[in-house]
Design a protein around this motif. Structure first.
Motif, PDB file in Angstrom:
ATOM      1  N   UNK A 128       0.279   7.030  -3.492  1.00  0.00           N
ATOM      2  CA  UNK A 128       1.223   7.721  -2.873  1.00  0.00           C
ATOM      3  C   UNK A 128       1.588   8.959  -3.617  1.00  0.00           C
ATOM      4  N   UNK A 129       1.724   8.688  -4.925  1.00  0.00           N
ATOM      5  CA  UNK A 129       2.197   9.970  -5.753  1.00  0.00           C
ATOM      6  C   UNK A 129       1.125  11.090  -5.741  1.00  0.00           C
TER       7      UNK A 129
ATOM      8  N   UNK B 114       1.177  -9.781 -10.744  1.00  0.00           N
ATOM      9  CA  UNK B 114      -0.184  -9.416 -10.100  1.00  0.00           C
ATOM     10  C   UNK B 114       0.399  -8.816  -8.817  1.00  0.00           C
ATOM     11  N   UNK B 115       1.312  -9.091  -8.014  1.00  0.00           N
ATOM     12  CA  UNK B 115       1.745  -8.584  -6.753  1.00  0.00           C
ATOM     13  C   UNK B 115       2.293  -7.145  -7.038  1.00  0.00           C
ATOM     14  N   UNK B 116       3.147  -6.846  -8.155  1.00  0.00           N
ATOM     15  CA  UNK B 116       3.637  -5.475  -8.831  1.00  0.00           C
ATOM     16  C   UNK B 116       2.446  -4.776  -8.988  1.00  0.00           C
TER      17      UNK B 116
ATOM     18  N   UNK C 115      -0.673   0.279  -7.853  1.00  0.00           N
ATOM     19  CA  UNK C 115      -2.115   0.851  -7.326  1.00  0.00           C
ATOM     20  C   UNK C 115      -1.554   1.725  -6.052  1.00  0.00           C
ATOM     21  N   UNK C 116      -0.765   1.048  -5.241  1.00  0.00           N
ATOM     22  CA  UNK C 116      -0.272   1.835  -4.182  1.00  0.00           C
ATOM     23  C   UNK C 116       0.625   3.149  -4.509  1.00  0.00           C
TER      24      UNK C 116
END
Length: 503
Positions: free
Chosen positions: A108-109, A96-98, A103-104
């Motif tokens: 960014x991309x 879940x942290x990954x 999402x971030x």
């Protein structure tokens, strides 16, 4: 219950480690690539226009802080859930942290101006966040198995302390590095070949509470989509003029400074400014005529109908070509109020085009001017259905007395500012009390047709509750529109009215 809270804290702490150190890396490389800022910028882009306008009206200059805080709260709630999941299955919690980092990474991309180095902060978050969660889970498991409770508890507490310190170092360090990089670069600006007239003395000392005739740089409003301030140095900056021109041209900062400079007093207004709102400011600007810059590329035979200006990170703004080149003092600006541009206001170079709302005229950190058509290319705000032709509407604002204030009976001085850019300036400001007849106010000095004017009216106030209204008339005879309209899509209109109590 205590155990669940502890595991939720594991997830939150692990996320803070990843986010904090990723923020530090972003501050060193590309501030906009910080995971939280990238997600926040994505939220801004996806937010419907009515909600954006509500946020600006409700929170004012704090809207960005509240947005970032809201994103961070949401992330930490999900991080707590990840910690709870890790209690049962560590891989699920770490996954879940990954997912949050993913999402971030997408944010960014997909941001304009993305470069390969921009992925470094999210990679740091992707590695350190889950790794910290695994470390906490294993240390806790070891403490649960060990008979030496005091020693293992100390080890767990020490591990949590080290991770918390790492998160703090990342967050605070990122802010320190960003502050250091935002320090102004010293630039020696040339004198204007065509200077502005001597600036008249306003009513600042004569009418307490009135807006300053010239807005200090530190007090000038700032409304844009940026959650960070771009860090651009003059040695790296260039401006490219391309599109439907005779030849593509790129100039650097020194070449721009070598061109003839003009100096003008101009009032800027944000399209999001509501009636009586604060998003308007007036300054003395130094720069090169926009037409002189466009002439470098040759545009006499162009079929373009817009100038698509692009900033250092790919943000685009469109300006009607005919309005930008109709003889008004459209400028490629390098100076503000006798100083170099502050970084927050576009250093090293921005556009200032009088008479048009900022969303089609005032590109900050500009690096490209493309002559094209509205059919071929759409800018950021055009895609969101804002107007393409948006002249600033005539407006008058009451600065003093404040709404719902208590005033003593007798003489009360009503004062404020009014603006009517590109319409021969302000000719007249009038005041109305309790719906009665309009009466002329006294005007302060003029600093040109593109600059606001201060005004004041002496009112013999009687006890009771009273409604004050104001309206302005431009030099070309056009009067301020009384019909109320919201900022979307081409600026607000209506009369500024307020109530005061007299005793």
């Amino acid at each position: 219950m205590r155990t669940r809270l502890l595991w939720a804290w594991f997830g939150i702490l692990a996320t803070l480690v990843g986010v904090g150190l990723a923020h530090l890396v972003a501050a060193i490389t590309t501030p906009a690539a910080s995971p939280v800022l990238a997600v926040g910028s994505g939220v801004i882009d996806l937010t419907p226009t009515p909600m954006k306008e509500w946020a600006i009206r409700t929170f004012g200059d704090a809207d960005k802080v509240i947005l970032v805080g809201s994103v961070m709260v949401g992330v930490l709630v999900l991080a707590g859930v990840a910690g709870l999941l890790a209690r049962r299955r560590l891989a699920v919690g770490a996954g879940l942290l990954l997912g949050l980092v993913g999402i971030a990474a997408v944010a960014v991309v997909t941001r304009p101006g993305f470069g390969p180095l921009d992925v470094l902060p999210v990679l740091v978050a992707a590695v350190l966040g889950p790794a910290a969660l695994v470390l906490l889970a294993r240390t806790h498991a070891e403490a649960a198995r060990s008979s030496a409770e005091d020693g293992t508890r100390r080890t767990l507490l020490l591990t949590m302390g080290v991770l918390a310190s790492g998160a703090a170092v990342g967050g605070v360090g990122g802010r320190v590095v960003s502050s250091l990089r935002l320090r102004p670069e010293s630039v020696e600006l040339p004198a204007a070949a065509d200077p502005a007239p001597a600036f008249p003395r306003g009513l600042d000392d004569q009418v307490p509470g009135i807006t300053s005739f010239r807005t200090p740089n530190d007090d000038f409003y700032r409304v844009d989509t940026r959650l960070d301030v771009p860090i651009v140095n003059t040695d790296d900056w260039t401006l490219t003029i391309d599109g439907d021109v005779d030849r593509e041209v790129t100039i650097d900062f020194d070449e721009l400074l070598d061109m003839p400079m003009i100096e003008r007093d101009i009032t800027l207004t944000c399209v999001s400014n509501s009636v009586g709102g604060p998003y308007v400011g007036a300054a003395r600007w130094l720069g090169v005529r926009l037409t002189d810059v466009l002439d470098l590329a040759g545009y006499g035979n162009t079929k373009a109908d817009q100038i698509l200006s692009t900033d250092v990170d790919g943000m685009t703004i469109s300006t009607p070509l005919d309005l930008a080149t109709d003889g008004r003092d459209a400028m490629v600006v390098v100076g503000m109020n006798g100083e170099q541009l502050p970084r927050e206001h576009g250093f090293p170079v921005r556009l200032v085009i009088p008479g048009l709302y900022g969303f089609i005229s005032a590109t900050k950190w500009v690096t490209r001017l493309t002559l094209t058509t509205y059919d071929d290319q759409k800018a950021y705000w055009t895609e969101r259905d804002w107007a393409t032709d948006a002249p600033i509407k005539i407006s008058s604002r009451i600065d003093t007395p404040k709404a719902l204030s208590e005033q003593a009976a007798g003489e009360v001085v009503i004062g404020g500012v009014a603006w009517a850019q590109a319409r021969d300036g302000i000719e007249k400001v009038q005041v109305r009390i309790d719906g009665g007849a309009w009466e002329d106010a006294r005007l302060g000095p003029s600093a040109g047709e593109d600059y606001w004017r201060q005004w004041f009216f002496k009112w013999d106030a009687s006890p009771g509750s009273h409604r004050i209204a104001t309206r302005a008339v431009a030099g070309n005879g056009e009067a301020q529109v009384a019909v109320r309209a919201e900022p979307f899509p081409d600026g607000s209109s209506g009369l500024h009215e307020l109530i005061v109590n007299v005793s």
